[in-house]
Design a protein around this motif. Structure first.
Motif, PDB file in Angstrom:
ATOM      1  N   ALA A 104       0.863  -1.177   0.000  1.00  0.00           N
ATOM      2  CA  ALA A 104       0.000   0.000   0.000  1.00  0.00           C
ATOM      3  C   ALA A 104       0.900   1.228   0.000  1.00  0.00           C
ATOM      4  CB  ALA A 104      -0.904   0.004   1.231  1.00  0.00           C
ATOM      5  N   ALA A 105       0.312   2.402  -0.284  1.00  0.00           N
ATOM      6  CA  ALA A 105       1.089   3.641  -0.232  1.00  0.00           C
ATOM      7  C   ALA A 105       1.704   3.782   1.153  1.00  0.00           C
ATOM      8  CB  ALA A 105       0.184   4.831  -0.541  1.00  0.00           C
ATOM      9  N   VAL A 106       3.019   4.008   1.206  1.00  0.00           N
ATOM     10  CA  VAL A 106       3.700   4.013   2.500  1.00  0.00           C
ATOM     11  C   VAL A 106       3.142   5.089   3.431  1.00  0.00           C
ATOM     12  CG1 VAL A 106       5.563   5.565   1.772  1.00  0.00           C
ATOM     13  CG2 VAL A 106       5.978   3.886   3.571  1.00  0.00           C
ATOM     14  N   THR A 107       2.680   6.223   2.869  1.00  0.00           N
ATOM     15  CA  THR A 107       2.137   7.284   3.725  1.00  0.00           C
ATOM     16  C   THR A 107       0.771   6.927   4.287  1.00  0.00           C
ATOM     17  OG1 THR A 107       1.360   8.360   1.692  1.00  0.00           O
ATOM     18  CG2 THR A 107       3.401   9.198   2.668  1.00  0.00           C
ATOM     19  N   SER A 108       0.110   5.903   3.728  1.00  0.00           N
ATOM     20  CA  SER A 108      -1.209   5.531   4.236  1.00  0.00           C
ATOM     21  C   SER A 108      -1.136   4.682   5.489  1.00  0.00           C
ATOM     22  CB  SER A 108      -2.001   4.781   3.153  1.00  0.00           C
ATOM     23  OG  SER A 108      -1.452   3.481   2.938  1.00  0.00           O
ATOM     24  N   ILE A 109       0.061   4.165   5.818  1.00  0.00           N
ATOM     25  CA  ILE A 109       0.192   3.307   6.991  1.00  0.00           C
ATOM     26  C   ILE A 109       1.060   3.940   8.072  1.00  0.00           C
ATOM     27  CG2 ILE A 109      -0.283   1.119   5.849  1.00  0.00           C
ATOM     28  CD1 ILE A 109       2.661   0.744   5.367  1.00  0.00           C
ATOM     29  N   VAL A 110       1.369   5.234   7.923  1.00  0.00           N
ATOM     30  CA  VAL A 110       2.103   5.970   8.947  1.00  0.00           C
ATOM     31  C   VAL A 110       1.108   6.796   9.746  1.00  0.00           C
ATOM     32  CG1 VAL A 110       3.798   7.789   9.373  1.00  0.00           C
ATOM     33  CG2 VAL A 110       4.228   6.067   7.618  1.00  0.00           C
ATOM     34  N   ALA A 111       1.119   6.643  11.066  1.00  0.00           N
ATOM     35  CA  ALA A 111       0.088   7.293  11.874  1.00  0.00           C
ATOM     36  C   ALA A 111       0.633   8.250  12.925  1.00  0.00           C
ATOM     37  CB  ALA A 111      -0.776   6.221  12.564  1.00  0.00           C
ATOM     38  N   GLY A 312       7.965  17.989   1.216  1.00  0.00           N
ATOM     39  CA  GLY A 312       6.633  18.586   1.242  1.00  0.00           C
ATOM     40  C   GLY A 312       5.595  17.706   0.556  1.00  0.00           C
ATOM     41  N   VAL A 313       5.986  17.058  -0.538  1.00  0.00           N
ATOM     42  CA  VAL A 313       5.060  16.146  -1.231  1.00  0.00           C
ATOM     43  C   VAL A 313       4.673  14.995  -0.312  1.00  0.00           C
ATOM     44  CG1 VAL A 313       4.831  14.513  -3.142  1.00  0.00           C
ATOM     45  CG2 VAL A 313       5.901  16.743  -3.531  1.00  0.00           C
ATOM     46  N   PHE A 314       5.654  14.410   0.359  1.00  0.00           N
ATOM     47  CA  PHE A 314       5.349  13.313   1.279  1.00  0.00           C
ATOM     48  C   PHE A 314       4.513  13.794   2.461  1.00  0.00           C
ATOM     49  CE2 PHE A 314       8.750  10.157  -0.099  1.00  0.00           C
ATOM     50  CZ  PHE A 314       7.802   9.216  -0.477  1.00  0.00           C
ATOM     51  N   MET A 315       4.727  15.037   2.890  1.00  0.00           N
ATOM     52  CA  MET A 315       3.934  15.556   3.998  1.00  0.00           C
ATOM     53  C   MET A 315       2.464  15.678   3.601  1.00  0.00           C
ATOM     54  SD  MET A 315       4.652  18.845   6.406  1.00  0.00           S
ATOM     55  CE  MET A 315       3.650  19.102   7.878  1.00  0.00           C
ATOM     56  N   VAL A 316       2.207  16.085   2.361  1.00  0.00           N
ATOM     57  CA  VAL A 316       0.824  16.110   1.867  1.00  0.00           C
ATOM     58  C   VAL A 316       0.228  14.703   1.912  1.00  0.00           C
ATOM     59  CG1 VAL A 316      -0.634  16.524  -0.149  1.00  0.00           C
ATOM     60  CG2 VAL A 316       1.179  18.146   0.423  1.00  0.00           C
ATOM     61  N   GLY A 317       1.015  13.708   1.487  1.00  0.00           N
ATOM     62  CA  GLY A 317       0.549  12.337   1.543  1.00  0.00           C
ATOM     63  C   GLY A 317       0.270  11.869   2.960  1.00  0.00           C
ATOM     64  N   LEU A 318       1.123  12.274   3.896  1.00  0.00           N
ATOM     65  CA  LEU A 318       0.910  11.908   5.301  1.00  0.00           C
ATOM     66  C   LEU A 318      -0.368  12.530   5.847  1.00  0.00           C
ATOM     67  CD1 LEU A 318       4.582  12.282   6.584  1.00  0.00           C
ATOM     68  CD2 LEU A 318       3.294  10.149   6.452  1.00  0.00           C
ATOM     69  N   LEU A 319      -0.654  13.761   5.451  1.00  0.00           N
ATOM     70  CA  LEU A 319      -1.867  14.442   5.923  1.00  0.00           C
ATOM     71  C   LEU A 319      -3.116  13.866   5.258  1.00  0.00           C
ATOM     72  CD1 LEU A 319      -0.493  18.087   5.984  1.00  0.00           C
ATOM     73  CD2 LEU A 319      -1.176  16.739   7.969  1.00  0.00           C
ATOM     74  N   GLU A 320      -3.015  13.541   3.958  1.00  0.00           N
ATOM     75  CA  GLU A 320      -4.146  12.917   3.266  1.00  0.00           C
ATOM     76  C   GLU A 320      -4.432  11.527   3.822  1.00  0.00           C
ATOM     77  OE1 GLU A 320      -6.257  13.530   0.480  1.00  0.00           O
ATOM     78  OE2 GLU A 320      -5.815  15.637   0.846  1.00  0.00           O
ATOM     79  N   ASP A 323      -4.807   5.536   0.718  1.00  0.00           N
ATOM     80  CA  ASP A 323      -4.073   4.517  -0.026  1.00  0.00           C
ATOM     81  C   ASP A 323      -4.356   4.659  -1.523  1.00  0.00           C
ATOM     82  OD1 ASP A 323      -2.576   2.370  -0.749  1.00  0.00           O
ATOM     83  OD2 ASP A 323      -4.014   0.857  -0.095  1.00  0.00           O
ATOM     84  N   ARG A 324      -3.778   5.693  -2.128  1.00  0.00           N
ATOM     85  CA  ARG A 324      -3.907   5.907  -3.564  1.00  0.00           C
ATOM     86  C   ARG A 324      -2.595   5.524  -4.225  1.00  0.00           C
ATOM     87  NH1 ARG A 324      -6.792  11.905  -3.710  1.00  0.00           N
ATOM     88  NH2 ARG A 324      -8.852  11.247  -2.933  1.00  0.00           N
ATOM     89  N   THR A 325      -2.652   4.561  -5.135  1.00  0.00           N
ATOM     90  CA  THR A 325      -1.430   4.041  -5.744  1.00  0.00           C
ATOM     91  C   THR A 325      -1.443   4.183  -7.264  1.00  0.00           C
ATOM     92  OG1 THR A 325      -2.362   1.810  -5.867  1.00  0.00           O
ATOM     93  CG2 THR A 325      -1.103   2.351  -3.893  1.00  0.00           C
ATOM     94  N   ILE A 326      -0.256   4.237  -7.811  1.00  0.00           N
ATOM     95  CA  ILE A 326      -0.032   4.250  -9.253  1.00  0.00           C
ATOM     96  C   ILE A 326       1.337   3.620  -9.477  1.00  0.00           C
ATOM     97  CG2 ILE A 326       0.961   6.587  -9.162  1.00  0.00           C
ATOM     98  CD1 ILE A 326      -0.097   7.046 -11.979  1.00  0.00           C
ATOM     99  N   TRP A 327       1.456   2.780 -10.504  1.00  0.00           N
ATOM    100  CA  TRP A 327       2.725   2.091 -10.771  1.00  0.00           C
ATOM    101  C   TRP A 327       3.195   1.299  -9.544  1.00  0.00           C
ATOM    102  CZ3 TRP A 327       4.701   7.490 -12.392  1.00  0.00           C
ATOM    103  CH2 TRP A 327       4.102   7.851 -13.601  1.00  0.00           C
ATOM    104  N   LYS A 328       2.266   0.716  -8.811  1.00  0.00           N
ATOM    105  CA  LYS A 328       2.539  -0.101  -7.619  1.00  0.00           C
ATOM    106  C   LYS A 328       3.170   0.697  -6.480  1.00  0.00           C
ATOM    107  CE  LYS A 328       3.074  -4.438 -10.181  1.00  0.00           C
ATOM    108  NZ  LYS A 328       3.943  -5.608 -10.434  1.00  0.00           N
ATOM    109  N   MET A 329       2.982   2.008  -6.462  1.00  0.00           N
ATOM    110  CA  MET A 329       3.487   2.847  -5.374  1.00  0.00           C
ATOM    111  C   MET A 329       2.463   3.925  -5.087  1.00  0.00           C
ATOM    112  SD  MET A 329       6.350   5.263  -7.286  1.00  0.00           S
ATOM    113  CE  MET A 329       7.232   3.863  -7.975  1.00  0.00           C
TER     114      MET A 329
END
Length: 350
Positions: A104-111, A312-320, A323-329
């Motif tokens: 799954a998207a790595v940012t979707s499993i960080v809490a 900053g891009v990863f921080m947006v993912g952490l806040l969102e 589990d949105r993936t593309i190209w298996k990431m």
């Protein structure tokens, strides 16, 4: 056959030393992550803390060696671009490994909120570096260190301390299914449960020593190969040496995600960046000449801003936290890779 004279060796010899050192880093880095994970399980330490302080500190040893060496020989561009290149490349590696290891998207499993705190603070430190390079730096009389590099070092250390204790102070509560760890059957054989805590710490010390020695070999032979190829110090520091000294981070990110420890992986990447950026005053103190940051220019400014943008891009993912993936990431990981490619193209034209 001292490595300080690597530029005088044949290219094939430097390449063999480089590959041998990379193999040592790969093996030692994987063991280091497993041993630290076992220590965390035995002591109850949080994954973020283990990743940021222990993994981050140990895997920064190659950057320590290269910063001191490059600054002492009067090559500040090589020293600083190694640190800035590592900061951006470490984030890139997290995105790449997300595609190869994660389900799954790595940012979707960080809490943990401390992960987002680390990301925000690391962005601030990198933007501070870009601002100081743009404005200029002045030497502190009698100390031999610039005001700007000292401010960056202090900001990095303070950010490290602030993020380390954020989970205990934060009013946020973590609502997640499970603890992100693999089940007992999956985890079996990943750590050595029969080892004592003291034995684990001894193994961590040995792995750290091997990573430091191999990292020094990587930086010296990588610099020699680049010199023999006729590349500039800025490109060498950012791309080649930055990538070489980030090999420990690659290994530990892979191992942490395979162990089901995304918090440890993020903590390791951002913790390493804090430790690396805190090395600027050390490089400034060793460098003989004007303030180290006064010798830098647009290349380093763009490098610092590139690293901040990727985080900053990863921080947006952490806040969102989706589990949105593309190209298996994760989509955010894909965006990080694309931005890094575009940023590298810009740097190549400067």
């Amino acid at each position: 056959m001292p490595l300080s004279d690597a530029a005088g060796y044949p290219v094939w010899a430097n390449a063999l030393i480089f590959l041998a050192a990379a193999a040592v880093v790969w093996i030692s880095g994987g063991r280091l992550t497993r041993h630290l994970d076992a220590i965390a399980a035995k002591t109850g330490m949080e994954q973020v803390f283990v990743g940021m302080l222990l993994l981050g500190g140990i895997t920064s040893l190659p950057e320590v060696a290269n910063t001191v060496t490059a600054s002492s020989i009067g090559n500040p561009a090589l020293a600083v671009n190694n640190l800035l290149g590592s900061a951006a490349i470490n984030v890139l590696l997290l995105a790449v490994v997300d595609g190869f290891v994660g389900r799954a998207a790595v940012t979707s499993i960080v809490a943990r909120p401390s992960t987002m705190m680390m990301a925000a603070l690391c962005m601030i430190v990198l933007i501070l570096i870009a601002a100081i390079i743009t404005v200029g730096d002045v030497m502190i009389p009698g100390i031999g260190v610039g005001v700007g590099s000292l401010a960056v070092g202090a900001a990095a250390i303070f950010s490290f301390w602030l993020a380390a204790g954020h989970d205990r102070r934060s009013p946020w509560s973590v609502d997640e299914d499970g603890d992100g760890r693999p089940d007992a059957e999956e985890a079996e054989g990943q750590v050595e449960p029969d080892l004592t805590l003291a034995g684990l710490w001894w193994r961590v010390a040995l792995d750290g020593a091997l990573i430091f020695a191999a990292g020094y070999a990587l930086s010296q032979t990588g610099d020699a190969i680049a010199t023999q190829a006729g590349l500039t110090s800025a490109i060498v520091g950012f791309a080649l040496i930055g990538a070489a000294t980030s090999l420990p981070e690659l290994v530990t990110i892979v191992a942490a995600l395979k162990l089901g420890r995304p918090e440890m992986a993020f903590g390791q990447v951002l913790g390493t960046n804090f430790v690396n950026l805190a090395l600027l005053p050390l490089g400034d103190a060793v460098f003989r000449g004007p303030p180290l940051m006064e010798t830098l220019g647009s290349f380093e400014t763009v490098s610092a801003l590139l690293g901040a943008t990727l985080i900053g891009v990863f921080m947006v993912g952490l806040l969102e936290h989706r589990d949105r993936t593309i190209w298996k990431m994760g989509v955010d990981s894909a965006v990080v890779i694309l931005i890094f490619a575009a940023g590298s193209a810009v740097l190549a034209m400067i």
